[in-house]
Write an enzyme that holds these catalytic residues in place. Structure first.
Site, PDB file in Angstrom:
ATOM      1  N   ASN A 129       2.324  43.893  55.416  1.00 37.69           N
ATOM      2  CA  ASN A 129       3.541  43.824  55.239  1.00 37.69           C
ATOM      3  C   ASN A 129       3.715  43.670  53.419  1.00 37.69           C
ATOM      4  O   ASN A 129       5.003  43.769  53.737  1.00 37.69           O
ATOM      5  CB  ASN A 129       4.175  43.348  56.372  1.00 37.69           C
ATOM      6  CG  ASN A 129       3.242  41.729  56.347  1.00 37.69           C
ATOM      7  OD1 ASN A 129       2.617  41.483  56.353  1.00 37.69           O
ATOM      8  ND2 ASN A 129       3.623  40.557  56.133  1.00 37.69           N
ATOM      9  N   THR A 174      10.674  39.842  83.787  1.00 37.98           N
ATOM     10  CA  THR A 174      11.778  40.693  83.796  1.00 37.98           C
ATOM     11  C   THR A 174      11.432  41.933  82.664  1.00 37.98           C
ATOM     12  O   THR A 174      11.696  41.384  81.506  1.00 37.98           O
ATOM     13  CB  THR A 174      12.908  40.438  84.670  1.00 37.98           C
ATOM     14  OG1 THR A 174      12.552  39.522  85.859  1.00 37.98           O
ATOM     15  CG2 THR A 174      13.666  42.066  85.003  1.00 37.98           C
ATOM     16  N   GLN A 181       3.027  47.557  60.540  1.00 41.81           N
ATOM     17  CA  GLN A 181       3.144  48.378  59.537  1.00 41.81           C
ATOM     18  C   GLN A 181       3.263  50.121  58.868  1.00 41.81           C
ATOM     19  O   GLN A 181       3.339  50.232  58.215  1.00 41.81           O
ATOM     20  CB  GLN A 181       3.422  47.920  58.204  1.00 41.81           C
ATOM     21  CG  GLN A 181       4.011  46.031  57.967  1.00 41.81           C
ATOM     22  CD  GLN A 181       5.087  45.918  57.426  1.00 41.81           C
ATOM     23  OE1 GLN A 181       5.891  46.907  57.570  1.00 41.81           O
ATOM     24  NE2 GLN A 181       6.425  45.219  57.826  1.00 41.81           N
ATOM     25  N   ALA A 227       9.451  47.509  67.607  1.00 42.21           N
ATOM     26  CA  ALA A 227      10.062  48.992  67.908  1.00 42.21           C
ATOM     27  C   ALA A 227      11.284  48.595  66.263  1.00 42.21           C
ATOM     28  O   ALA A 227      11.549  49.261  65.929  1.00 42.21           O
ATOM     29  CB  ALA A 227      10.906  48.719  68.961  1.00 42.21           C
ATOM     30  N   THR A 253       4.604  39.551  67.506  1.00 43.16           N
ATOM     31  CA  THR A 253       4.239  38.120  66.665  1.00 43.16           C
ATOM     32  C   THR A 253       3.093  38.031  68.481  1.00 43.16           C
ATOM     33  O   THR A 253       2.168  37.416  68.219  1.00 43.16           O
ATOM     34  CB  THR A 253       4.737  37.507  66.925  1.00 43.16           C
ATOM     35  OG1 THR A 253       5.170  37.372  65.424  1.00 43.16           O
ATOM     36  CG2 THR A 253       4.380  36.213  67.256  1.00 43.16           C
ATOM     37  N   CYS A 262       9.632  31.822  49.291  1.00 39.49           N
ATOM     38  CA  CYS A 262      10.449  30.724  48.795  1.00 39.49           C
ATOM     39  C   CYS A 262      11.132  29.772  50.212  1.00 39.49           C
ATOM     40  O   CYS A 262      11.765  29.918  50.572  1.00 39.49           O
ATOM     41  CB  CYS A 262      11.890  30.367  48.080  1.00 39.49           C
ATOM     42  SG  CYS A 262      11.254  31.684  46.585  1.00 39.49           S
TER      43      CYS A 262
HETATM   44  N1  PMP Z   1       2.415  41.721  62.410  1.00 39.92           N
HETATM   45  C1  PMP Z   1       3.506  42.575  60.787  1.00 39.92           C
HETATM   46  C2  PMP Z   1       2.162  43.111  59.541  1.00 39.92           C
HETATM   47  C3  PMP Z   1       4.780  42.650  60.319  1.00 39.92           C
HETATM   48  O1  PMP Z   1       4.753  42.467  59.450  1.00 39.92           O
HETATM   49  C4  PMP Z   1       5.591  41.644  61.846  1.00 39.92           C
HETATM   50  C5  PMP Z   1       6.265  41.300  60.987  1.00 39.92           C
HETATM   51  N2  PMP Z   1       7.203  40.882  59.456  1.00 39.92           N
HETATM   52  C6  PMP Z   1       4.814  40.780  62.266  1.00 39.92           C
HETATM   53  C7  PMP Z   1       3.369  40.808  63.207  1.00 39.92           C
HETATM   54  C8  PMP Z   1       5.539  40.091  63.556  1.00 39.92           C
HETATM   55  O2  PMP Z   1       6.756  40.865  64.137  1.00 39.92           O
HETATM   56  P1  PMP Z   1       7.443  40.403  65.327  1.00 39.92           P
HETATM   57  O3  PMP Z   1       8.870  40.383  64.706  1.00 39.92           O
HETATM   58  O4  PMP Z   1       7.986  41.817  65.949  1.00 39.92           O
HETATM   59  O5  PMP Z   1       7.347  39.346  65.881  1.00 39.92           O
END
Ligand code: PMP
Length: 381
Positions: free
Chosen positions: A155, A243, A183, A204, A76, A328
């Protein structure tokens, strides 16, 4: 209590035992706990060594240079940093960004936030099979397009986009290309020496590493400039100060090292499990596949059981931990933006579930899942 079988690996994965063991060595006083930015003593040097070793494992997985790996808190943040970082560089000019309607919300909402500040935004609508065609991208390019951001693997559906072709189009038009590879990492071999991607996000926790750590790949040649979204101690070339969480980084490094070694065998195993799952379910149920079945990672299966509400499916399949592509919230049904943009009807979308397979699923578990589904679903009709 007997726990349900975990079939939601696209959501997150458990940390691999070898990752867990490694991480434990980077927390306590008797281990390596120093701040990698401490340059004046051995505690700092040891921590820095561990970070750089992990950076190497992560870079190796995508055939990148270690200097191209910037640590963040997850995909994210990486998506935010990539998209806002490029957009903010061009503040005075009217710029245009292209992304896709089936992107993860960490990309979509970032784009909407920029749009609300006056940036032009085009979202590509996929074909019925979920795939975006290169000519669709070409058609949307404008004189003021500065960035294209498209995901590698979706995803919700597991559909694979041709990032190499998109990258070539962008490169030849002088436009930056960002890929959300969250993904696809560890499932598809990615060689960034060959694929013209400028920025790439992943984390990760989808590859048996810890939550709360991710990276943004930022290409060095040709060099990419982007504006940091945080200010602080100058870590990570000031792209992302703060950090460094050494234990998380070591966990991600080990997860990348492991998955690089296992990817081929693991994919073969999961393909086999997917076949058992699909063939078994189809014996007793009518199902509709959501998305292209050729350009798909084997780990993610998105299917609809026509006429059966997905909430009922999830609550009835008590022995399986699965999810629905459609979120949902407080009992209200929200159509999946991914299925909707692929033209799946609202009704069929409300009958959809996502099953995602991973490293720790056994054939026995999948056969159990098939039996469970076949015993329950036909009676819900
Ligand atoms: N992009 C995709 C395609 C994802 O599947 C996800 C997690 N569901 C994210 C971004 C976000 O990842 P994170 O949980 O590391 O913020």
């Amino acid at each position: 209590m007997k726990l349900p079988i975990y079939l939601d690996y696209a959501s997150t994965t458990p940390v691999d035992t070898s990752v867990y063991k490694k991480m434990l060595c980077y927390l306590k006083y008797s281990g390596i706990f120093g701040n990698p930015a401490s340059k004046s003593h051995i505690y700092g040097w040891q921590a820095e060594n561990a970070v750089e070793k992990s950076r190497r494992s992560i870079a190796n997985l995508i055939c990148a240079d270690t200097r191209e790996i910037i640590f963040t808190s997850g995909a994210t943040e990486s998506n935010n940093l990539a998209i806002k970082g490029i957009a903010c560089l061009n503040k005075e000019k009217k710029i245009h960004i292209i992304s896709g309607k089936t992107e993860h919300y960490s990309v979509l909402d970032t784009c909407y936030a920029l749009q609300s500040k006056g940036i032009e935004l085009s979202l590509l609508k996929p074909q019925k099979n979920g795939i975006i065609l290169p000519q669709q991208l070409k058609k949307e390019l404008r004189k003021n397009t500065v960035l294209v951001s498209l995901m590698h693997v979706n995803n919700e559906t597991g559909i694979i986009q041709d990032i190499e072709l998109f990258g070539k189009i962008c490169r030849s038009s002088g436009i930056l290309f960002h890929v959300d590879a969250t993904q696809s990492i560890g499932k598809i071999a990615i060689d960034l020496r060959k694929i013209p991607v400028d920025l790439m996000s992943f984390n990760a926790h989808k590859i048996y590493g810890p939550k709360g750590i991710g990276v943004l790949f930022i290409r060095r040649r040709p060099p990419i400039y982007l504006k940091a979204q945080m200010h602080g101690g100058g870590q990570e070339n000031s792209f992302r100060p703060g950090t460094l969480p050494v234990h998380q980084i070591v966990g991600m490094g080990e997860a990348c090292r492991l998955i690089q070694k296992k990817m081929h065998e693991e994919n073969k195993k999961i393909e086999k499990l997917r076949k058992i799952l699909i063939n078994g379910i189809q014996e007793k149920n009518k199902i509709i596949f959501n998305g292209d079945q050729e350009n798909n990672v084997p780990h993610i299966l998105n299917i609809s059981f026509p006429g059966i509400d997905s909430r009922l499916i999830l609550s009835s399949l008590k022995d399986l931990a699965i999810s629905t592509g459609s979120a949902c919230t407080s009992g209200d049904f929200h159509e999946s933006h991914v299925l909707q943009s692929m033209g799946v009807s609202r009704l069929l979308s409300s009958n959809s579930i996502r099953i995602s397979l991973g490293r720790f699923n056994s054939e026995e578990e999948i056969r159990f899942a098939v039996n469970h589904i076949n015993n329950i679903i036909p009676n819900l009709n």
